[in-house]
Scaffold this active site. Structure first.
Site, PDB file in Angstrom:
ATOM      1  CD  GLU A 297      -2.978  -1.203   2.233  1.00  0.00           C
ATOM      2  OE1 GLU A 297      -2.721  -0.698   3.333  1.00  0.00           O
ATOM      3  OE2 GLU A 297      -4.080  -1.691   1.925  1.00  0.00           O
ATOM      4  CG  ASP A 370      -7.478  -5.616   4.755  1.00  0.00           C
ATOM      5  OD1 ASP A 370      -7.054  -5.815   5.895  1.00  0.00           O
ATOM      6  OD2 ASP A 370      -7.406  -4.523   4.175  1.00  0.00           O
ATOM      7  CD  GLU A 398      -9.772  -1.319   8.313  1.00  0.00           C
ATOM      8  OE1 GLU A 398      -8.861  -1.901   8.934  1.00  0.00           O
ATOM      9  OE2 GLU A 398      -9.633  -0.860   7.164  1.00  0.00           O
TER      10      GLU A 398
HETATM   11  C1  BDP Z   1      -6.165  -2.244   6.002  1.00  0.00           C
HETATM   12  C2  BDP Z   1      -6.455  -0.919   6.624  1.00  0.00           C
HETATM   13  C3  BDP Z   1      -5.287   0.031   6.551  1.00  0.00           C
HETATM   14  C4  BDP Z   1      -4.045  -0.658   7.069  1.00  0.00           C
HETATM   15  C5  BDP Z   1      -3.823  -1.966   6.331  1.00  0.00           C
HETATM   16  C6  BDP Z   1      -2.669  -2.759   6.909  1.00  0.00           C
HETATM   17  O1  BDP Z   1      -7.566  -0.355   5.956  1.00  0.00           O
HETATM   18  O2  BDP Z   1      -5.609   1.165   7.316  1.00  0.00           O
HETATM   19  O3  BDP Z   1      -2.942   0.162   6.942  1.00  0.00           O
HETATM   20  O4  BDP Z   1      -4.952  -2.779   6.459  1.00  0.00           O
HETATM   21  O5  BDP Z   1      -2.942  -3.723   7.607  1.00  0.00           O
HETATM   22  O6  BDP Z   1      -7.173  -3.108   6.415  1.00  0.00           O
HETATM   23  O7  BDP Z   1      -1.522  -2.422   6.664  1.00  0.00           O
END
Ligand code: BDP
Length: 701
Positions: A297, A370, A398
């Site tokens: 990401e 996720d 979340e």
């Molecule tokens: C996702 C979240 C994000 C996190 C990412 C992670 O939306 O905020 O940074 O996972 O685990 O679910 O790195």
């Protein structure tokens, strides 16, 4: 005058329950139980070298017993009271044979009653005495018969860790319980006393590690100023057996060190990290190590320099050396989403099996996507026999209604931990894959913030609690954990405990039903992940869009991950693949995760796919109504403040479950063009109305 004050204090109302005390809520017990307790533990004797951890143990015992016995618990040099005994001390002579013998991870303890009388907590290390003390208190808080106190317990996983996604500015990524508890600005000069209560709570459930900053954090946390702040936190947590970790940004040698590169094979980069680790260990001698999100990401990582994840992790692991570990996250997905999203982490990491240094732990999220309300387990748990894998769970909700919706997560955690068909011979459960050695790890993304009740809602405290209990011992049942939590948090009153557990146990399935039934996933609103948005199809990457996951159209719905589709199923060994592919299981948990179905296909339930979907949504709404009704029935049995706060959130959840149900049905019906089955109501609004809802101020981004 003194008499008047005494009288006043008798009639003054008890302090309102605001949830601050969590499950460490010591309240007077029944008179007969108190009498028995007073006979068994008139005094406390300690036979262990003095240490801050022993002080923490005796402090906690005395805090609780002072309430229960209504007098201070005196420390005695001898006598017949409660005894804390380190097994290398003379007190060990009085212990049963087995005490202190079994090889175990640090923290193991025993509670014995000698000849049915004196209670002895024994352990080989101080932290075991602290854990044993908390175990004893937990039993007494539940008014467990004193004859049932004896037990021997040991953790099965070495590193039981909370990951805080807390930022320099005090905000918390995916935090729904207020600002960061760490108050970075005031550290190191001022350490909030609340952090001692945080440490007590963690130690009481066996948590012994915390990463204090966001996995997306800037390198600021590695500057001397922030190392000093982190050292002050470490000093506060140390007596409770908790080691501090830092999330480390891979580009720090460039960001802070002025180097032109962060290439892990560059000698200057290696030197920079070694010096940085030395600097941290000088300030925090028991520093746990680094947690790293790399090439994920948008975060920098070794692949920026044509190196592998193993190159990056090993370089950091050598900087840390024998002093700690590097926890390297496997939550990566390719910038080029040509390969199906849920297969990418496996493709990236499985070929690296065996290439990681001994002090590297590869931390894998429970599912391949996720942190969804329901996911199959990540196939990596069956495919990296030569690598220490750690499990990452998400405690903060979340994707499960933030801290507003009541969803007890222990059944989700338990479902993952109990999944079999994994490990090197395909016979291990996930719990067995991650348990055992000195770097074994279970981590949970924390749901803790500066809200008075810590977790944003009273019932979300149970998710913190259950995480710790399961990380310590994955064989505990969700139901048993719910019961012990409820007894400690509300009252050790069996009908009340039954009613609370009966609310908690189905709550996660209820949420799955009204949000993502039948194996659907990732239908939440973009970015903030609040509320339904199954129609979203315009985000930059295809695999960020809900339509990518449900694939609904006029024909049908679901993601074909069998051999005729992406074949993600092939990443599992045969028995587990068979389990996930099963379309006859009446619970149908994985149906649309692994299969694409036509709307009119008939399922093992006797209903068509369309009718089953609508039925599940309505079952979810009914489940929330049932939970609210049950809670309403507890009015007067739970203190008014907490009862009212929970009731208010349940009313929101009732409305939002309907919103999820209605928006989802309106959208899927626009594609399926099928009528609603008889007895199921039409959505309250048009699809356009649901699509027009916007929540730019939603928290946690
Ligand atoms: C996702 C979240 C994000 C996190 C990412 C992670 O939306 O905020 O940074 O996972 O685990 O679910 O790195």
């Amino acid at each position: 005058m003194a008499g008047a004050i005494a009288l006043l204090s008798c009639v003054a109302p008890a302090q309102a329950e605001d949830g601050y005390e969590l499950w460490l809520r010591y309240r007077p017990l029944s008179p007969s139980y108190t009498d028995e307790l007073a006979a068994v533990a008139p005094t406390l004797m300690v036979d262990a070298p003095s240490s801050m951890t022993i002080d923490a143990a005796t402090g906690e015992l005395r805090r609780a017993f002072a309430v229960w016995l209504d007098r201070p618990l005196p420390i005695a040099d001898n006598g017949a009271g409660l005894l804390l005994c380190r097994v290398d001390r003379p007190c060990a002579e009085a212990l049963p044979e087995a005490a202190g013998k079994a090889p175990a991870l640090p923290g193991a303890f025993r509670i014995d009653r000698l000849n049915g009388g004196r209670v002895i907590i024994s352990a080989r290390d101080d932290i075991g005495l602290l854990y044993g003390s908390f175990a004893l208190l937990r039993q007494i808080q539940q008014q467990a018969p004193l004859a049932e106190l004896p037990q021997a317990d040991a953790p099965r996983v070495a590193i039981r860790m909370l990951d805080h996604w807390d930022n320099v500015d005090g905000s918390v990524e995916r935090g729904y319980a207020g600002r960061s508890i760490f108050q970075w600005w005031r550290l190191p000069g001022y350490v909030d006393p609340r952090l001692t209560d945080y440490a007590r709570a963690n130690a009481s459930i066996g948590i012994n590690a915390v990463a204090v900053n966001n996995v997306n954090a800037p390198a600021t946390f590695l500057t001397p100023r922030f190392i000093a702040k982190t050292a002050a936190l470490a000093d506060t947590l140390r007596p409770y057996g908790i080691r501090v970790f830092l999330s480390a940004r891979f580009s720090a040698p460039r960001d802070l060190g002025g180097l032109a590169t962060a290439d892990p094979l560059d000698p200057d980069v290696q030197r920079w990290w070694r010096a940085k680790a030395d600097e941290i260990y000088a300030a925090i001698p028991d520093f746990g190590g680094f947690l790293v999100k790399a090439n994920s990401e948008g975060q920098p990582g070794p692949q920026d320099y044509g190196r592998t994840h193993a190159d990056g992790a090993n370089m950091l692991a050598r900087a840390v050396g024998q002093r700690g570990v590097v926890i390297w996250r496997a939550f990566v997905y390719d910038p080029d989403p040509a390969v199906e999203r849920t297969m990418q982490a496996y493709n990236a990491f499985q070929p690296l099996d065996g290439q990681f240094d001994a002090n590297v732990v590869v931390q894998v999220k429970n599912g391949p996507l996720d942190f969804q309300p329901r996911e199959p387990v990540s196939p990596l748990f069956g495919a990296m026999p030569h690598t220490q894998l750690g499990l990452e769970l998400q405690i903060t909700k979340e994707y499960l209604g933030f801290s507003t919706h009541l969803a007890y997560l222990a059944p989700l955690f338990e479902e993952a931990l109990d999944t079999g068909g994994l490990g090197k011979d395909g016979r291990a459960t996930l719990a067995e894959v991650v348990a055992g050695g000195p770097t074994s790890l279970i981590a949970g993304v924390a749901n803790i913030g500066a809200d008075r009740n810590w977790s944003g809602s009273h019932f979300d405290q149970a998710n913190w609690y259950a995480f710790g209990r399961l990380a310590w011992n994955s064989a505990l049942s969700s139901d048993a954990i719910a019961r012990e939590w409820a007894a400690q948090t509300f009252a050790p009153d069996p009908p009340l405990v039954d009613a609370v557990a009966a609310m908690m146990m189905p709550s996660r399935q209820t949420l799955v039903d009204y949000m993502t039934p039948l194996g659907l996933a990732h239908l939440m609103g973009s970015d903030h992940h609040y509320g339904p948005a199954p129609w979203v199809d315009d985000l930059a990457r295809p695999d960020w869009n809900p339509v990518y996951y449900h694939r609904a159209d006029a024909e049908g719905i679901g993601f074909d991950r069998t051999a005729t589709g992406s074949n993600a199923l092939a990443q599992y060994r045969a028995p587990l693949a068979k389990h996930y592919a099963d379309q006859r299981d009446p619970a149908l948990p994985w149906l649309l995760w692994f299969h694409r179905k036509r709307w009119d296909d008939r399922l093992s339930t006797g209903r068509t796919v369309w009718d089953e979907l609508v039925t599940r949504y309505d079952r979810g709404v009914a489940g929330v109504d049932a939970m609210a009704a049950r809670w309403d029935g507890l009015r007067g049995q739970v203190d008014a403040r907490r009862h009212g706060e929970v009731a208010a959130l349940l009313a929101v959840q009732q409305a939002e479950a309907r919103w999820w149900r209605d928006a989802s049905i309106a959208y899927f019906q626009s594609l399926s063009k099928r009528p609603l089955p008889a007895g199921h109501a039409a959505p309250a609004h048009s699809l356009d109305w649901y699509r027009a809802q916007r929540f730019p101020e939603a928290p946690g981004i």
